[in-house]
Design a protein around this motif. Structure first.
Motif, PDB file in Angstrom:
ATOM      1  N   PHE A   1      -1.068   8.806   5.978  1.00  0.00           N
ATOM      2  CA  PHE A   1      -2.381   8.309   5.563  1.00  0.00           C
ATOM      3  C   PHE A   1      -2.641   6.924   6.151  1.00  0.00           C
ATOM      4  O   PHE A   1      -3.692   6.672   6.743  1.00  0.00           O
ATOM      5  CB  PHE A   1      -2.461   8.229   4.027  1.00  0.00           C
ATOM      6  N   VAL A   2      -1.696   6.034   5.971  1.00  0.00           N
ATOM      7  CA  VAL A   2      -1.866   4.663   6.473  1.00  0.00           C
ATOM      8  C   VAL A   2      -1.976   4.668   7.991  1.00  0.00           C
ATOM      9  O   VAL A   2      -2.799   3.941   8.581  1.00  0.00           O
ATOM     10  CB  VAL A   2      -0.705   3.774   6.001  1.00  0.00           C
ATOM     11  N   GLY A   3      -1.175   5.503   8.650  1.00  0.00           N
ATOM     12  CA  GLY A   3      -1.220   5.567  10.106  1.00  0.00           C
ATOM     13  C   GLY A   3      -2.540   6.087  10.640  1.00  0.00           C
ATOM     14  O   GLY A   3      -2.974   5.705  11.731  1.00  0.00           O
ATOM     15  N   ALA A   4      -3.193   6.964   9.888  1.00  0.00           N
ATOM     16  CA  ALA A   4      -4.454   7.563  10.342  1.00  0.00           C
ATOM     17  C   ALA A   4      -5.672   6.735   9.951  1.00  0.00           C
ATOM     18  O   ALA A   4      -6.780   7.026  10.403  1.00  0.00           O
ATOM     19  CB  ALA A   4      -4.586   8.972   9.753  1.00  0.00           C
ATOM     20  N   TRP A   5      -5.471   5.714   9.119  1.00  0.00           N
ATOM     21  CA  TRP A   5      -6.607   4.958   8.579  1.00  0.00           C
ATOM     22  C   TRP A   5      -6.933   3.754   9.449  1.00  0.00           C
ATOM     23  O   TRP A   5      -6.198   3.393  10.362  1.00  0.00           O
ATOM     24  CB  TRP A   5      -6.287   4.521   7.150  1.00  0.00           C
TER      25      TRP A   5
ATOM     26  N   PRO B   1       4.299  12.299  -1.418  1.00  0.00           N
ATOM     27  CA  PRO B   1       5.579  12.067  -0.742  1.00  0.00           C
ATOM     28  C   PRO B   1       5.450  10.904   0.251  1.00  0.00           C
ATOM     29  O   PRO B   1       4.363  10.646   0.776  1.00  0.00           O
ATOM     30  CB  PRO B   1       5.838  13.396  -0.022  1.00  0.00           C
ATOM     31  N   LYS B   2       6.556  10.232   0.511  1.00  0.00           N
ATOM     32  CA  LYS B   2       6.495   9.046   1.354  1.00  0.00           C
ATOM     33  C   LYS B   2       5.958   9.348   2.745  1.00  0.00           C
ATOM     34  O   LYS B   2       5.192   8.560   3.309  1.00  0.00           O
ATOM     35  CB  LYS B   2       7.887   8.412   1.466  1.00  0.00           C
ATOM     36  N   ASP B   3       6.343  10.506   3.327  1.00  0.00           N
ATOM     37  CA  ASP B   3       5.861  10.814   4.670  1.00  0.00           C
ATOM     38  C   ASP B   3       4.342  11.015   4.688  1.00  0.00           C
ATOM     39  O   ASP B   3       3.667  10.625   5.644  1.00  0.00           O
ATOM     40  CB  ASP B   3       6.576  12.031   5.243  1.00  0.00           C
TER      41      ASP B   3
ATOM     42  N   LEU C   1      -8.533  -1.224   1.147  1.00  0.00           N
ATOM     43  CA  LEU C   1      -7.911  -0.198   1.977  1.00  0.00           C
ATOM     44  C   LEU C   1      -7.146   0.796   1.113  1.00  0.00           C
ATOM     45  O   LEU C   1      -7.227   2.015   1.324  1.00  0.00           O
ATOM     46  CB  LEU C   1      -6.969  -0.843   2.996  1.00  0.00           C
ATOM     47  N   TYR C   2      -6.420   0.280   0.131  1.00  0.00           N
ATOM     48  CA  TYR C   2      -5.680   1.160  -0.780  1.00  0.00           C
ATOM     49  C   TYR C   2      -6.635   2.084  -1.513  1.00  0.00           C
ATOM     50  O   TYR C   2      -6.374   3.295  -1.641  1.00  0.00           O
ATOM     51  CB  TYR C   2      -4.883   0.319  -1.780  1.00  0.00           C
ATOM     52  N   GLY C   3      -7.750   1.543  -2.006  1.00  0.00           N
ATOM     53  CA  GLY C   3      -8.724   2.365  -2.719  1.00  0.00           C
ATOM     54  C   GLY C   3      -9.307   3.456  -1.845  1.00  0.00           C
ATOM     55  O   GLY C   3      -9.513   4.591  -2.301  1.00  0.00           O
TER      56      GLY C   3
ATOM     57  N   ILE D   1       0.820  -1.214   0.000  1.00  0.00           N
ATOM     58  CA  ILE D   1       0.000   0.000   0.000  1.00  0.00           C
ATOM     59  C   ILE D   1       0.853   1.263   0.000  1.00  0.00           C
ATOM     60  O   ILE D   1       0.693   2.134  -0.864  1.00  0.00           O
ATOM     61  CB  ILE D   1      -0.973  -0.019   1.199  1.00  0.00           C
ATOM     62  N   VAL D   2       1.785   1.386   0.952  1.00  0.00           N
ATOM     63  CA  VAL D   2       2.586   2.609   1.030  1.00  0.00           C
ATOM     64  C   VAL D   2       3.422   2.832  -0.233  1.00  0.00           C
ATOM     65  O   VAL D   2       3.422   3.941  -0.788  1.00  0.00           O
ATOM     66  CB  VAL D   2       3.474   2.603   2.291  1.00  0.00           C
ATOM     67  N   PRO D   3       4.150   1.814  -0.739  1.00  0.00           N
ATOM     68  CA  PRO D   3       4.928   2.057  -1.966  1.00  0.00           C
ATOM     69  C   PRO D   3       4.066   2.554  -3.126  1.00  0.00           C
ATOM     70  O   PRO D   3       4.496   3.434  -3.880  1.00  0.00           O
ATOM     71  CB  PRO D   3       5.534   0.681  -2.272  1.00  0.00           C
ATOM     72  N   ASN D   4       2.853   2.033  -3.266  1.00  0.00           N
ATOM     73  CA  ASN D   4       2.003   2.464  -4.368  1.00  0.00           C
ATOM     74  C   ASN D   4       1.369   3.826  -4.114  1.00  0.00           C
ATOM     75  O   ASN D   4       1.025   4.534  -5.058  1.00  0.00           O
ATOM     76  CB  ASN D   4       0.948   1.412  -4.664  1.00  0.00           C
TER      77      ASN D   4
END
Length: 439
Positions: free
Chosen positions: A293-297, A286-288, A312-314, A277-280
């Motif tokens: 986003f992932v941390g808040a989801w 930006p990576k941060d 989740l990615y969508g 998810i994060v790499p895509n």
């Protein structure tokens, strides 16, 4: 459906970089000067085709308007950037700007009003419109923008574009995928030589996903397109964007989203597992920002399957590409009392939905009044929606300010009613902005 109905009747011109498809009434008095609506296609910038299947002959005939679809350079051809050698990118945006200047100079010959041009775009097209709004806001004093209003459908800019330095990795990856040395002193000459590097070899490495997360080509932060100081996000938040648009003759902005944008975004790229998810997400942010986003989801197990990871990615990508930046732009324009209209679509024709979802792009048949794609009762709904949008836009332009408070949104409901409603996501998303974009 005949091929010509999808892509229009015209033939490619001698210039493959910029192209036009124009729709108007069969009989038109050229002195009438009808409103002009200019549209740029959907699909992601890396793989968009020159024209989508949304030709505007039906809506042009119904509403006595002149419609122009434009094509421009895409993917690596339109957005390749690097620091060594120096490539500033944004060629696809520059194509669009030139197209707008041509339309303004020539549209009267087709019965259009050069002082009443609305630019619009869906998905990547809406991202382009946001870029063009920024460009217009920085024009020299006294110079008018080549359009008078804008509509962003399901996309907007969330963060500042990457710099040429940040795009170096992508440039190097493309060269290596083409079996070229990115550090060779003649690398640009080689890339430009169609005998050494046929265009088909470039499209092949992109379409086969050979570049992986480096295969998404987007705008670049370069001062030959937009000023870098202040950067676009700071300029917009400060009110500079709204002030600049007013000063250069832009009268209104329309923007909005669909209720289930997430589904189409969930299948945009292969996401076999949560770790992908994060790499895509870094294709777009930006990576941060991707990590925040992932941390808040909501959380899913690390060993979750593909379907759960894709969903989740969508959800995250559609929030970052559509739901959040649309609301941020709306808020920034509202705060400057710029005439802005926000909409929400919760119904699209059932036969045009993807897997039953009111998802990204399934509203295009409404905006273009695509009669071959609509049932008779759906045609009436589409006409009512277009009429209501037109009425609301005329009101905010007449009053020179928004007609509702920020949390209110003009809604096409699941029951096909059209009414102003409170935005149920507003508070949650504005709060999320603080976690995702703390600075």
């Amino acid at each position: 459906m005949p091929f010509e109905d999808k892509v229009g009747l015209g033939k490619p011109s001698e210039n493959p970089c910029i192209s036009f498809a124009l729709g108007k009434l069969k009989t038109v008095v050229l002195t009438d000067q009808q409103p002009v609506l200019e549209y740029r296609h959907s699909a992601v910038i890396p793989r968009a085709r020159k024209f989508s299947s949304s030709q505007a002959q039906y809506v042009a005939a119904e509403r006595s308007e002149v419609y122009v679809n434009i094509g421009y350079r895409l993917s690596a051809f339109g957005f390749l950037a690097s620091n060594k050698p120096l490539l500033r990118g944004n060629y696809g945006f520059k194509d669009q700007w030139l197209a707008l200047e041509w339309i303004r100079a020539n549209i009267a010959a087709f019965g259009g009003n050069p002082d009443d041009i609305q630019i619009s775009g869906l998905s990547a097209g809406a991202h382009s419109v946001h870029q063009l709004l920024h460009r217009a806001s920085h024009l020299p004093e006294g110079q008018k923008a080549p359009f008078s209003s804008a509509a962003l459908q399901s996309n907007a800019i969330l963060t500042n574009p990457k710099t040429p330095e940040e795009y170096q990795v992508q440039f190097d990856a493309l060269c290596r995928a083409l079996n070229l040395d990115p550090e060779a002193p003649d690398i640009l000459e080689t890339l430009r030589d169609p005998l050494k590097v046929p265009w088909s070899s470039i499209t092949h490495v992109i379409e086969t996903d050979t570049l992986g997360i480096n295969g998404t080509f987007r705008g670049c932060l370069a001062d030959d397109w937009l000023p870098t100081s202040p950067n676009p996000v700071t300029w917009q938040r400060s009110g500079g964007l709204a002030r600049g648009l007013r000063a250069h003759g832009v009268r209104s902005v329309v923007l909005g989203d669909l209720s289930e944008e997430w589904y189409l975004y969930s299948i945009a790229h292969p996401i076999p597992a949560p770790l992908d998810i994060v790499p895509n997400l870094t294709r777009y942010f930006p990576k941060d920002v991707a990590e925040r986003f992932v941390g808040a989801w909501r959380k899913i197990p690390k060993d979750a399957g593909t379907e759960e990871a894709e969903k989740l990615y969508g959800e995250i990508l559609s929030c970052g590409q559509v739901h959040l930046p649309i609301r941020i732009l709306a808020e920034d324009l509202y705060n400057a009392e710029f005439p802005v209209l926000r909409y929400a679509i919760k119904w699209t024709p059932e036969q045009n939905r993807i897997e039953g979802y009111v998802t990204h792009g399934t509203d295009r048949c409404i905006w273009a009044l695509r009669l071959p794609n609509l049932e008779s009762n759906q045609i009436d709904i589409a006409k009512q929606w277009l009429d209501r949008i037109d009425k609301e836009v005329k009101q905010i332009e007449r009053e020179d300010k928004p007609s509702r408070v920020t949390k209110m949104v003009l809604t096409l409901s699941a029951e096909t009613n059209i009414e102003w409603k409170p935005d149920p996501q507003w508070d949650t998303l504005i709060e999320l902005r603080g976690a995702i974009l703390p600075n």
